[in-house]
Design a protein around this motif. Structure first.
Motif, PDB file in Angstrom:
ATOM      1  N   LYS A 106      -7.951   9.240 -13.911  1.00 43.70           N
ATOM      2  CA  LYS A 106      -8.500   9.888 -12.690  1.00 43.70           C
ATOM      3  C   LYS A 106      -8.956   8.784 -11.681  1.00 43.70           C
ATOM      4  CE  LYS A 106     -10.495  14.061 -14.759  1.00 43.70           C
ATOM      5  NZ  LYS A 106     -11.915  14.747 -15.042  1.00 43.70           N
ATOM      6  N   GLY A 107      -9.283   7.612 -12.300  1.00 47.98           N
ATOM      7  CA  GLY A 107      -9.701   6.635 -11.462  1.00 47.98           C
ATOM      8  C   GLY A 107      -8.415   6.295 -10.785  1.00 47.98           C
ATOM      9  N   LEU A 108      -7.425   6.121 -11.449  1.00 54.12           N
ATOM     10  CA  LEU A 108      -6.184   5.637 -10.903  1.00 54.12           C
ATOM     11  C   LEU A 108      -5.625   6.414  -9.902  1.00 54.12           C
ATOM     12  CD1 LEU A 108      -4.491   4.168 -13.853  1.00 54.12           C
ATOM     13  CD2 LEU A 108      -5.243   2.689 -12.095  1.00 54.12           C
ATOM     14  N   LYS A 109      -5.747   7.914 -10.013  1.00 49.48           N
ATOM     15  CA  LYS A 109      -5.133   8.593  -9.077  1.00 49.48           C
ATOM     16  C   LYS A 109      -6.190   8.447  -7.932  1.00 49.48           C
ATOM     17  CE  LYS A 109      -3.496  12.054 -12.687  1.00 49.48           C
ATOM     18  NZ  LYS A 109      -3.309  13.246 -13.232  1.00 49.48           N
ATOM     19  N   VAL A 110      -7.411   8.440  -7.948  1.00 48.97           N
ATOM     20  CA  VAL A 110      -8.233   8.280  -6.736  1.00 48.97           C
ATOM     21  C   VAL A 110      -8.111   7.151  -5.947  1.00 48.97           C
ATOM     22  CG1 VAL A 110     -10.664   7.906  -6.046  1.00 48.97           C
ATOM     23  CG2 VAL A 110     -10.380   9.838  -7.937  1.00 48.97           C
ATOM     24  N   PHE A 111      -7.813   5.812  -6.741  1.00 50.59           N
ATOM     25  CA  PHE A 111      -7.284   4.706  -6.233  1.00 50.59           C
ATOM     26  C   PHE A 111      -5.974   4.981  -5.465  1.00 50.59           C
ATOM     27  CE2 PHE A 111      -4.848   0.805  -6.053  1.00 50.59           C
ATOM     28  CZ  PHE A 111      -5.659   0.123  -5.525  1.00 50.59           C
ATOM     29  N   GLY A 112      -4.980   5.769  -5.945  1.00 49.60           N
ATOM     30  CA  GLY A 112      -3.961   6.025  -5.123  1.00 49.60           C
ATOM     31  C   GLY A 112      -4.160   6.988  -4.024  1.00 49.60           C
ATOM     32  N   ILE A 113      -5.254   7.638  -3.912  1.00 46.51           N
ATOM     33  CA  ILE A 113      -5.428   8.557  -2.879  1.00 46.51           C
ATOM     34  C   ILE A 113      -5.975   7.345  -1.615  1.00 46.51           C
ATOM     35  CG2 ILE A 113      -7.113  10.030  -1.648  1.00 46.51           C
ATOM     36  CD1 ILE A 113      -7.001  11.569  -4.273  1.00 46.51           C
ATOM     37  N   ILE A 114      -6.834   6.470  -2.229  1.00 43.14           N
ATOM     38  CA  ILE A 114      -7.571   5.186  -1.286  1.00 43.14           C
ATOM     39  C   ILE A 114      -6.254   4.532  -0.712  1.00 43.14           C
ATOM     40  CG2 ILE A 114      -8.790   3.493  -1.118  1.00 43.14           C
ATOM     41  CD1 ILE A 114     -10.667   4.810  -3.259  1.00 43.14           C
ATOM     42  N   LEU A 115      -5.305   4.056  -1.731  1.00 43.86           N
ATOM     43  CA  LEU A 115      -4.004   3.479  -1.067  1.00 43.86           C
ATOM     44  C   LEU A 115      -3.302   4.040  -0.037  1.00 43.86           C
ATOM     45  CD1 LEU A 115      -2.304   0.926  -1.579  1.00 43.86           C
ATOM     46  CD2 LEU A 115      -1.343   2.127  -3.426  1.00 43.86           C
ATOM     47  N   ALA A 116      -3.294   5.536  -0.305  1.00 43.33           N
ATOM     48  CA  ALA A 116      -2.412   6.352   0.558  1.00 43.33           C
ATOM     49  C   ALA A 116      -3.186   6.169   1.716  1.00 43.33           C
ATOM     50  CB  ALA A 116      -2.219   7.677   0.060  1.00 43.33           C
ATOM     51  N   ALA A 161      -9.989  13.660  -3.823  1.00 47.04           N
ATOM     52  CA  ALA A 161     -10.559  13.063  -4.874  1.00 47.04           C
ATOM     53  C   ALA A 161     -11.715  13.917  -5.710  1.00 47.04           C
ATOM     54  CB  ALA A 161     -11.275  11.655  -4.114  1.00 47.04           C
ATOM     55  N   PHE A 162     -12.316  14.413  -4.969  1.00 45.63           N
ATOM     56  CA  PHE A 162     -13.429  15.455  -5.654  1.00 45.63           C
ATOM     57  C   PHE A 162     -12.523  16.372  -6.575  1.00 45.63           C
ATOM     58  CE2 PHE A 162     -16.734  14.098  -2.662  1.00 45.63           C
ATOM     59  CZ  PHE A 162     -17.752  13.963  -3.399  1.00 45.63           C
ATOM     60  N   ALA A 163     -11.412  17.119  -5.966  1.00 49.75           N
ATOM     61  CA  ALA A 163     -10.736  18.037  -6.783  1.00 49.75           C
ATOM     62  C   ALA A 163     -10.369  17.155  -7.977  1.00 49.75           C
ATOM     63  CB  ALA A 163      -9.589  18.351  -5.839  1.00 49.75           C
ATOM     64  N   ILE A 164      -9.834  16.106  -7.687  1.00 59.15           N
ATOM     65  CA  ILE A 164      -9.227  15.399  -9.216  1.00 59.15           C
ATOM     66  C   ILE A 164     -10.470  15.047 -10.331  1.00 59.15           C
ATOM     67  CG2 ILE A 164      -8.472  13.002 -10.176  1.00 59.15           C
ATOM     68  CD1 ILE A 164      -6.857  12.927  -7.539  1.00 59.15           C
ATOM     69  N   VAL A 165     -11.306  14.552  -9.570  1.00 58.75           N
ATOM     70  CA  VAL A 165     -12.783  14.240 -10.523  1.00 58.75           C
ATOM     71  C   VAL A 165     -13.109  15.596 -11.118  1.00 58.75           C
ATOM     72  CG1 VAL A 165     -15.006  13.473 -10.531  1.00 58.75           C
ATOM     73  CG2 VAL A 165     -13.437  12.292  -9.312  1.00 58.75           C
ATOM     74  N   THR A 166     -13.500  16.504 -10.436  1.00 63.12           N
ATOM     75  CA  THR A 166     -13.955  17.924 -10.811  1.00 63.12           C
ATOM     76  C   THR A 166     -12.782  18.725 -11.620  1.00 63.12           C
ATOM     77  OG1 THR A 166     -13.556  19.018  -8.893  1.00 63.12           O
ATOM     78  CG2 THR A 166     -15.571  17.982  -9.231  1.00 63.12           C
TER      79      THR A 166
END
Length: 415
Positions: A106-116, A161-166
């Motif tokens: 989840k952290g890596l996916k959130v980082f992917g969003i930030i990178l995008a 990001a919220f959708a991924i975390v939750t």
């Protein structure tokens, strides 16, 4: 792949190591190896992309690619492949730690969003900088539109990001925000107002970067240096910066001097206040004396001849000056001002030139000069106006007139 997952675990167990310790040591070894590989790949790709972009930018005629490098677009793009590698191998590294595997993924996916978002920001900043180099966009609020796109991108990114975390589908997460829409509108009220205002300002061409504006409500008097989504920055002539809300440009009144700067002249509109007690009819002797003023010699000769013809034809008794038609010193002075302005080298002769007498006041009779200087630069404009009024104030005594001035202590001194 299975052998890689327990590369160290099987060996440690075989030599009598505790299974729990073996799991942690196995995970630590794989994690260190993965981090080293990711760092090396990221370094190589980053250097390769930056080098390729720099070489291409040096050879190309446009500066768009130079701006891409300056805004770190290649650097951000280079992080994509290491991120994908990390997502692929994290399940292998944390095979015995499902709980932490879920968190790290989840952290890596959130980082992917930030990178995008970083990549989008790099491209948008590049577009903004590139458009600013084009003459047709230099005075447009490009930064405002870039900010709008970035706000939407960040909002979508945060919601994702919220959708991924939750662990909620993005569509379902967005639908659940319907009840909170009022709060969102309240939080982004200034942003929405600024966005609408920036569009209206741009469409109606109300303000451009570089315009001189005067906004008394906010104490602004200077050049517009930046127009963003929320604010307009004005550099005042004393070099201070005044920040004005963008929506204030459409909700309040302000003065834009662009019309003056794009015209053929800058208006001079100032009055001399003449003492009323000095106003009088001119005698023949007075007229003859004033004929020595070259600018009005022909006017006086022509006017005097017309007046004499009229008075003689109407059998006017000129033993009293009040009878018939006469010249006055203030009228002749007004004509002198008009002639002086029309021959002045700094006055635009194609625009309005007028010397007019306004209604008398308690401070005297206002004699207003209305004309346009050819030079619109502030310093030169002030010099031209001062030069004109220096001359006219010095000329007043030749017409037996004087400037009205409130009494001072020296006025009551004995001669």
């Amino acid at each position: 792949m299975e052998s890689v997952k327990h590369l160290l675990y099987d060996y440690l167990v075989s030599v009598g190591t505790n299974e729990t310790a073996a799991k942690y040591l196995n995970m630590l070894l794989l994690l260190i190896g993965l981090l080293i590989i990711i760092f090396i790949i990221d370094f190589i790709i980053r250097k390769l992309l930056i080098g390729l972009f720099s070489q291409f930018a040096a050879k190309s005629k446009t500066n768009f690619d130079d701006l891409l490098v300056a805004n770190k677009a290649p650097r951000n793009i280079a992080h994509i492949i290491p991120l994908l590698i990390a997502l692929e191998f994290v399940p292998i590294v944390l095979i015995d730690f499902q709980y932490y595997e879920n968190i790290v993924e989840k952290g890596l996916k959130v980082f992917g969003i930030i990178l995008a978002l970083w990549i989008v920001r790099s491209f948008l900043n590049t577009v903004k900088d590139y458009l600013k180099t084009l003459s047709q966009f230099k005075d447009k609020p490009v930064a405002s539109y870039i900010q709008v796109f970035m706000i939407f991108a960040w909002v979508i990114g945060i919601f994702s990001a919220f959708a991924i975390v939750t662990n909620i589908e993005f569509i379902e997460f967005m639908a659940s925000l319907g009840a909170a829409s009022a709060i969102i509108l309240l939080v982004f009220k200034d942003t929405i107002l600024g966005f609408v205002a920036s569009i209206q300002v741009s469409i109606n061409d109300m303000v451009r970067i570089g315009d001189w504006i005067t906004f008394e409500k906010y104490g602004a008097d200077g050049d517009v240096v930046e127009i963003t989504l929320a604010t307009v920055k004005v550099q005042n002539f004393d070099k201070t910066i005044t920040t004005i809300p963008t929506y204030a440009l459409i909700s309040d009144s302000f003065k834009n001097w662009r019309g003056m700067t794009s015209s053929e002249g800058r208006r001079i509109k100032r009055a001399l206040y003449i003492n009323q007690q000095g106003v009088k009819y001119l005698t023949e002797a007075d007229v003859e004396k004033l004929k020595g003023v070259q600018l009005i010699t022909k006017y006086l000769e022509s006017r005097q001849a017309d007046i004499q013809t009229y008075n003689q034809s109407h059998d006017v008794d000129k033993n009293m000056l009040l009878n018939g038609r006469n010249l006055t010193n203030i009228g002749v002075f007004r004509k002198y001002i008009d002639s002086y302005l029309k021959q002045h080298s700094a006055i635009n002769k194609d625009m309005m030139i007028m010397a007019r007498q306004l209604a008398p006041t308690t401070q005297g009779i206002p004699m207003e000069i209305y004309a346009f200087s050819s030079d619109k630069r502030w310093e030169n404009y002030e010099y031209i106006m001062s030069d004109i009024f220096d001359h006219l104030i010095a000329a007043l005594p030749y017409f037996d007139l004087e400037i009205f001035e409130l009494p001072s202590n020296s006025s009551f001194k004995a001669p």
